[in-house]
Write an enzyme that holds these catalytic residues in place. Structure first.
Site, PDB file in Angstrom:
ATOM      1  N   LYS A  99     -13.577 -28.007 -53.721  1.00 42.70           N
ATOM      2  CA  LYS A  99     -13.072 -29.244 -54.325  1.00 42.70           C
ATOM      3  C   LYS A  99     -11.772 -28.984 -55.085  1.00 42.70           C
ATOM      4  O   LYS A  99     -10.820 -29.783 -55.009  1.00 42.70           O
ATOM      5  CB  LYS A  99     -14.124 -29.829 -55.268  1.00 42.70           C
ATOM      6  CG  LYS A  99     -13.642 -30.999 -56.120  1.00 42.70           C
ATOM      7  CD  LYS A  99     -13.224 -32.202 -55.303  1.00 42.70           C
ATOM      8  CE  LYS A  99     -12.886 -33.378 -56.224  1.00 42.70           C
ATOM      9  NZ  LYS A  99     -12.512 -34.602 -55.493  1.00 42.70           N
ATOM     10  N   SER A 138     -16.265 -33.126 -60.293  1.00 41.51           N
ATOM     11  CA  SER A 138     -15.387 -31.957 -60.167  1.00 41.51           C
ATOM     12  C   SER A 138     -15.590 -31.065 -61.384  1.00 41.51           C
ATOM     13  O   SER A 138     -15.249 -31.458 -62.500  1.00 41.51           O
ATOM     14  CB  SER A 138     -13.919 -32.396 -60.084  1.00 41.51           C
ATOM     15  OG  SER A 138     -13.704 -33.170 -58.937  1.00 41.51           O
ATOM     16  N   LYS A 167      -6.747 -32.131 -64.840  1.00 44.75           N
ATOM     17  CA  LYS A 167      -7.864 -31.220 -65.099  1.00 44.75           C
ATOM     18  C   LYS A 167      -8.146 -30.332 -63.893  1.00 44.75           C
ATOM     19  O   LYS A 167      -8.321 -29.117 -63.999  1.00 44.75           O
ATOM     20  CB  LYS A 167      -9.090 -32.038 -65.495  1.00 44.75           C
ATOM     21  CG  LYS A 167     -10.360 -31.255 -65.745  1.00 44.75           C
ATOM     22  CD  LYS A 167     -11.303 -31.294 -64.552  1.00 44.75           C
ATOM     23  CE  LYS A 167     -11.756 -32.704 -64.229  1.00 44.75           C
ATOM     24  NZ  LYS A 167     -12.705 -32.746 -63.072  1.00 44.75           N
TER      25      LYS A 167
END
Length: 289
Positions: free
Chosen positions: A163, A89, A231
């Protein structure tokens, strides 16, 4: 086709084993030493230079900073005709930059982040969001199909954009499941029966069935870590800000994950969001594992 899978963490290890079972020639390499028991059955490259000899390099790293650092080390080792697939990611903007830089050297780039956790990686059933040029994606497809269900969503960076959106849905759904679980328990409903009762209805989801079980058992062994979820949600917030969009539930959920990190619980599974609500219901902090 020789593949080097760089990043043998929670996702990288089962991905490497799935590719090996599918008949690919796979070599693994990790930036830091690992217990040999964790990498059993995975051929390992002794050095990054050895790993870089592969035709295709899969990166399964924690974030954009890790990808940037790794690419800087790979820079003198790469050659024309190779393909790099970033399956972690990362920030979509970084993916666009990486793709353009590598294209100038005749090196392909595909961003192909995944969803489905270690279980999906082991079973070869990952949802794979793919960004890249048509030719690069076509070259990557045999590998991606061995790992799950790839969908080409657009040019370089588009895979990582989707994503981030996936993680937005996952993060907010975990918050909803945590709230539902503590409400059920407050009224004497067994969370296991709750999941059974809701199965196949509109409220059902993998998050309910998998993370709901973890919450009920108070077992937060990481599949996806709190720090990773935070994150990704911060990237979603940055994207929303850049687009001038207000996402109030996202901001609230970010604050809750930040609280977990501040309390030293960042390495737990992201279902640990439940801890904060459970403590308010039962009173007081607990020893969570």
């Amino acid at each position: 086709m020789k593949i080097a899978l760089i990043g043998l963490g929670l996702m990288g290890r089962p991905m490497a084993r799935t590719l090996l079972k599918a008949g690919f020639s796979v070599t693994g390499w990790n930036r830091s030493p690992l217990d040999p028991a964790l990498t059993e059955g995975i051929p390992l490259a002794a050095t990054l230079a050895e790993a870089a000899q592969a035709e295709t390099l899969i990166l399964m790293l924690s974030d954009s900073a890790a990808v940037t650092e790794l690419l800087s080390r790979l820079d003198p080792l790469l050659r024309e005709g190779q393909l790099i697939i970033d399956m972690g990611s990362s920030d979509p903007r970084h993916s666009q930059t990486n793709a353009a830089t590598l294209a100038n050297r005749g090196i392909g780039w595909v961003d192909a982040p995944v969803s489905g956790g270690p279980e999906g990686a082991a079973a070869g059933t990952l949802a794979i969001m793919v960004g890249g040029t048509a030719s690069d994606v076509e070259q990557a497809k045999p590998i991606l199909r061995a790992l799950g269900r790839p969908t080409h969503v657009g040019p370089p960076g588009a895979g990582h954009t989707v994503k981030v959106i996936n993680q937005l849905i996952v993060g907010l759904t975990i918050q909803a499941i945590a709230e539902a679980t503590v409400l059920a328990e407050a009224y004497g409903i067994d969370p296991a029966l709750l999941r059974t009762a809701l199965a196949d209805g509109f409220a059902d989801s993998k998050v309910l069935q998998i993370h709901g079980q973890r919450m009920a058992a108070r077992r937060y062994t990481p599949g996806g870590k709190v720090t990773t979820q935070l994150k990704d949600l911060r990237m979603a917030a940055a994207m929303a800000s850049a687009a001038g969009i207000a996402l109030p539930h996202l901001n609230d959920t970010i604050a809750r994950y930040e609280t977990l990190v501040e309390r030293g619980l960042g390495e737990l599974d992201h279902s640990a969001l439940h801890i904060l609500l459970d403590e308010r219901r039962t009173g007081g902090e607990k020893d969570n594992a």
